[in-house]
Design a protein around this motif. Structure first.
Motif, PDB file in Angstrom:
ATOM      1  N   ALA A 187       0.836  -1.210   0.000  1.00 50.03           N
ATOM      2  CA  ALA A 187       0.000   0.000   0.000  1.00 50.03           C
ATOM      3  C   ALA A 187       0.867   1.254   0.000  1.00 50.03           C
ATOM      4  O   ALA A 187       0.524   2.252  -0.648  1.00 50.03           O
ATOM      5  N   MET A 188       1.979   1.214   0.709  1.00 51.31           N
ATOM      6  CA  MET A 188       2.882   2.363   0.732  1.00 51.31           C
ATOM      7  C   MET A 188       3.504   2.583  -0.645  1.00 51.31           C
ATOM      8  O   MET A 188       3.634   3.734  -1.098  1.00 51.31           O
ATOM      9  N   PHE A 189       3.879   1.509  -1.322  1.00 53.16           N
ATOM     10  CA  PHE A 189       4.445   1.645  -2.669  1.00 53.16           C
ATOM     11  C   PHE A 189       3.433   2.302  -3.601  1.00 53.16           C
ATOM     12  O   PHE A 189       3.772   3.203  -4.373  1.00 53.16           O
ATOM     13  N   ALA A 190       2.178   1.853  -3.537  1.00 51.14           N
ATOM     14  CA  ALA A 190       1.137   2.442  -4.379  1.00 51.14           C
ATOM     15  C   ALA A 190       0.941   3.916  -4.035  1.00 51.14           C
ATOM     16  O   ALA A 190       0.762   4.751  -4.925  1.00 51.14           O
ATOM     17  N   TYR A 191       1.008   4.247  -2.742  1.00 54.46           N
ATOM     18  CA  TYR A 191       0.838   5.637  -2.318  1.00 54.46           C
ATOM     19  C   TYR A 191       1.980   6.506  -2.838  1.00 54.46           C
ATOM     20  O   TYR A 191       1.758   7.606  -3.350  1.00 54.46           O
ATOM     21  N   LEU A 192       3.207   6.012  -2.747  1.00 52.86           N
ATOM     22  CA  LEU A 192       4.365   6.789  -3.186  1.00 52.86           C
ATOM     23  C   LEU A 192       4.428   6.932  -4.700  1.00 52.86           C
ATOM     24  O   LEU A 192       5.145   7.790  -5.213  1.00 52.86           O
ATOM     25  N   ASN A 193       3.697   6.092  -5.405  1.00 52.70           N
ATOM     26  CA  ASN A 193       3.730   6.119  -6.865  1.00 52.70           C
ATOM     27  C   ASN A 193       2.478   6.782  -7.442  1.00 52.70           C
ATOM     28  O   ASN A 193       2.270   6.784  -8.649  1.00 52.70           O
ATOM     29  N   ALA A 194       1.640   7.342  -6.569  1.00 45.34           N
ATOM     30  CA  ALA A 194       0.381   7.947  -7.007  1.00 45.34           C
ATOM     31  C   ALA A 194       0.485   9.465  -6.992  1.00 45.34           C
ATOM     32  O   ALA A 194       1.481  10.046  -6.538  1.00 45.34           O
ATOM     33  N   ASP A 195      -0.548  10.111  -7.487  1.00 43.13           N
ATOM     34  CA  ASP A 195      -0.601  11.572  -7.533  1.00 43.13           C
ATOM     35  C   ASP A 195      -1.106  12.098  -6.191  1.00 43.13           C
ATOM     36  O   ASP A 195      -2.309  12.120  -5.921  1.00 43.13           O
ATOM     37  N   ASN A 196      -0.186  12.501  -5.324  1.00 36.29           N
ATOM     38  CA  ASN A 196      -0.567  13.048  -4.024  1.00 36.29           C
ATOM     39  C   ASN A 196       0.535  13.998  -3.554  1.00 36.29           C
ATOM     40  O   ASN A 196       1.566  14.166  -4.218  1.00 36.29           O
ATOM     41  N   ASP A 198       2.736  13.798  -1.359  1.00 38.06           N
ATOM     42  CA  ASP A 198       4.031  13.229  -0.985  1.00 38.06           C
ATOM     43  C   ASP A 198       4.775  12.614  -2.167  1.00 38.06           C
ATOM     44  O   ASP A 198       5.836  12.019  -1.983  1.00 38.06           O
ATOM     45  N   HIS A 199       4.236  12.741  -3.374  1.00 36.48           N
ATOM     46  CA  HIS A 199       4.896  12.198  -4.562  1.00 36.48           C
ATOM     47  C   HIS A 199       5.301  13.351  -5.475  1.00 36.48           C
ATOM     48  O   HIS A 199       4.449  14.089  -5.968  1.00 36.48           O
ATOM     49  N   SER A 200       6.588  13.500  -5.674  1.00 41.35           N
ATOM     50  CA  SER A 200       7.097  14.669  -6.394  1.00 41.35           C
ATOM     51  C   SER A 200       7.301  14.435  -7.886  1.00 41.35           C
ATOM     52  O   SER A 200       7.559  15.379  -8.628  1.00 41.35           O
ATOM     53  N   GLY A 201       7.215  13.194  -8.333  1.00 42.97           N
ATOM     54  CA  GLY A 201       7.455  12.911  -9.747  1.00 42.97           C
ATOM     55  C   GLY A 201       6.262  12.269 -10.412  1.00 42.97           C
ATOM     56  O   GLY A 201       5.179  12.137  -9.834  1.00 42.97           O
ATOM     57  N   ASN A 207      13.470   7.535  -9.084  1.00 37.86           N
ATOM     58  CA  ASN A 207      14.428   8.414  -8.426  1.00 37.86           C
ATOM     59  C   ASN A 207      13.691   9.495  -7.632  1.00 37.86           C
ATOM     60  O   ASN A 207      14.099   9.864  -6.520  1.00 37.86           O
ATOM     61  N   ALA A 208      12.586   9.991  -8.196  1.00 37.39           N
ATOM     62  CA  ALA A 208      11.741  10.939  -7.461  1.00 37.39           C
ATOM     63  C   ALA A 208      11.151  10.269  -6.229  1.00 37.39           C
ATOM     64  O   ALA A 208      11.043  10.885  -5.160  1.00 37.39           O
ATOM     65  N   MET A 209      10.784   8.994  -6.356  1.00 35.19           N
ATOM     66  CA  MET A 209      10.265   8.265  -5.213  1.00 35.19           C
ATOM     67  C   MET A 209      11.324   8.164  -4.113  1.00 35.19           C
ATOM     68  O   MET A 209      11.019   8.282  -2.924  1.00 35.19           O
ATOM     69  N   GLY A 210      12.578   7.958  -4.516  1.00 36.15           N
ATOM     70  CA  GLY A 210      13.659   7.922  -3.537  1.00 36.15           C
ATOM     71  C   GLY A 210      13.772   9.228  -2.767  1.00 36.15           C
ATOM     72  O   GLY A 210      13.980   9.233  -1.545  1.00 36.15           O
ATOM     73  N   LYS A 211      13.618  10.340  -3.479  1.00 36.64           N
ATOM     74  CA  LYS A 211      13.654  11.646  -2.817  1.00 36.64           C
ATOM     75  C   LYS A 211      12.479  11.809  -1.862  1.00 36.64           C
ATOM     76  O   LYS A 211      12.608  12.409  -0.789  1.00 36.64           O
ATOM     77  N   ALA A 235      11.990  -1.206  -1.093  1.00 38.95           N
ATOM     78  CA  ALA A 235      12.607  -2.468  -1.526  1.00 38.95           C
ATOM     79  C   ALA A 235      11.941  -3.044  -2.769  1.00 38.95           C
ATOM     80  O   ALA A 235      12.506  -3.919  -3.428  1.00 38.95           O
ATOM     81  N   LYS A 236      10.749  -2.567  -3.106  1.00 40.92           N
ATOM     82  CA  LYS A 236      10.026  -3.077  -4.259  1.00 40.92           C
ATOM     83  C   LYS A 236      10.378  -2.344  -5.555  1.00 40.92           C
ATOM     84  O   LYS A 236       9.907  -2.730  -6.627  1.00 40.92           O
ATOM     85  N   VAL A 237      11.180  -1.314  -5.451  1.00 44.33           N
ATOM     86  CA  VAL A 237      11.572  -0.564  -6.647  1.00 44.33           C
ATOM     87  C   VAL A 237      12.539  -1.399  -7.492  1.00 44.33           C
ATOM     88  O   VAL A 237      13.539  -1.912  -6.976  1.00 44.33           O
ATOM     89  N   PRO A 238      12.279  -1.577  -8.781  1.00 40.69           N
ATOM     90  CA  PRO A 238      13.210  -2.328  -9.639  1.00 40.69           C
ATOM     91  C   PRO A 238      14.478  -1.526  -9.909  1.00 40.69           C
ATOM     92  O   PRO A 238      14.444  -0.302  -9.994  1.00 40.69           O
ATOM     93  N   GLY A 239      15.595  -2.230 -10.027  1.00 37.95           N
ATOM     94  CA  GLY A 239      16.844  -1.579 -10.409  1.00 37.95           C
ATOM     95  C   GLY A 239      17.595  -0.911  -9.274  1.00 37.95           C
ATOM     96  O   GLY A 239      18.477  -0.080  -9.532  1.00 37.95           O
ATOM     97  N   LEU A 240      17.290  -1.254  -8.027  1.00 37.85           N
ATOM     98  CA  LEU A 240      18.038  -0.690  -6.908  1.00 37.85           C
ATOM     99  C   LEU A 240      19.489  -1.137  -6.958  1.00 37.85           C
ATOM    100  O   LEU A 240      19.816  -2.221  -7.463  1.00 37.85           O
ATOM    101  N   ARG A 241      20.368  -0.330  -6.387  1.00 35.27           N
ATOM    102  CA  ARG A 241      21.796  -0.667  -6.389  1.00 35.27           C
ATOM    103  C   ARG A 241      22.414  -0.268  -5.054  1.00 35.27           C
ATOM    104  O   ARG A 241      22.105   0.792  -4.498  1.00 35.27           O
ATOM    105  N   ALA A 242      23.260  -1.138  -4.528  1.00 32.63           N
ATOM    106  CA  ALA A 242      23.996  -0.811  -3.313  1.00 32.63           C
ATOM    107  C   ALA A 242      25.185   0.079  -3.661  1.00 32.63           C
ATOM    108  O   ALA A 242      25.770  -0.044  -4.743  1.00 32.63           O
TER     109      ALA A 242
END
Length: 305
Positions: A187-196, A198-201, A207-211, A235-242
């Motif tokens: 639910a948090m992933f969906a919230y961070l990826n939606a138009d609200n 707290d979502h800047s991109g 990358n905007a989600m990371g910010k 952790a659900k974001v594809p392409g993460l890198r350490a």
């Protein structure tokens, strides 16, 4: 070949966990050994030492390495070395650590205080816990700007730091205590990826989600379950890198995780967001440009925890 030395070389100087904590890892190790088809076990020194002959020695070493490097910290009791960290596992461990933190919710009339280290100096903020009281931000140059509380759907309008008498504007309360956010990673992933707010991109701009993750983690009081969901969603974001040898904005070393840029992003303009966790506890430290150096709950603007 000294097989035990091989295993030692594989695992390095990582300390062993308590026996009880290794139960899950032991089951996994036994399965790895069985799958690898370990060869004959021969005693080299009665009662003291054993050796696995043939290809089984290499398989066993690989199995132990896999258990040490890949099993979650909360199950095994070990921490992965920062230079070889799995970004998804780091974020899951950060979520597990967040769940263990003490939760003392602020009262509605209190303020969430945060001091952050930024490239231009230190920033201090006093954010209304319920969003209805007047807060304040102190910038690195010593100047202030107000955070007007939203009461009855209206907020005071300011010109600079001076209120314009009798002039208000529509508003929605922005509480510093974010008990309103999801406590589930999906639910948090969906919230961070939606138009609200707290979502800047745009949707899919990770990358905007990371910010946004850094912004929420920096100057808000997040209940443990919300903070855990925030890192679980990341952790659900594809392409993460350490990131090896990562440091937060205050120069503190830790494990860094960076979000992918979108195809076609100009690297001279779009800088990958890096979030940094303490390598020993996986507690959140800050971003590559910021660092949370002090935080707490206070009764009034200007007070310190």
């Amino acid at each position: 070949m000294d097989e035990l030395k091989l295993i030692g070389d594989r695992t390095g100087s990582v300390p062993l966990a308590e026996s009880a904590a290794l139960a899950a890892a032991r089951v996994r190790l036994q399965a790895e050994i069985a799958a690898a088809g370990t060869e004959t076990v021969v005693p080299l020194r009665k009662g003291r030492r054993w050796a696995w002959t043939g290809a089984g020695a290499v398989g066993l070493a690989a199995a132990i390495t896999a258990v040490v490097a890949l099993a979650p910290v909360e199950q095994v009791g070990l921490e992965p070395p920062a230079a070889a960290a799995d970004p998804v596992m780091v974020l899951r461990n950060a979520a597990a650590s967040a769940l263990k933190t003490q939760d003392t919710p602020p009262k509605p009339d209190q303020f969430v205080y945060t001091k952050t280290k930024q490239p231009d100096g230190e920033r201090e903020s006093w954010i209304s816990a319920d969003g209805t009281h007047d807060g304040l931000v102190k910038l690195a140059d010593g100047s202030f700007f107000p955070l007007p509380g939203c009461r009855n759907g209206r907020a005071q309008v300011y010109k600079g730091d001076d209120p314009l008498e009798g002039i208000t504007e529509p508003c929605t309360p922005r509480p510093g205590y974010r008990a309103d956010l999801p406590t589930d990673a999906d639910a948090m992933f969906a919230y961070l990826n939606a138009d609200n707010a707290d979502h800047s991109g745009e949707k899919g701009d990770y990358n905007a989600m990371g910010k946004d993750v850094v912004a929420l983690a920096n100057e808000n009081y997040l209940p443990p379950a919300v903070r855990a969901a925030l890192f679980g969603a990341a952790a659900k974001v594809p392409g993460l890198r350490a990131v090896d040898h990562a440091k937060d904005g205050a120069g503190r070393p830790g494990v860094g995780i960076t979000w992918p840029l979108r195809p076609g992003d100009d690297l001279k303009v779009a800088k990958p967001e890096v979030i940094v966790f303490a390598a020993d506890t996986f507690l959140y430290l800050g971003g590559n440009g910021t660092a949370v150096t002090a935080s707490g709950v206070v009764d009034a603007v200007g007070q310190l925890p």
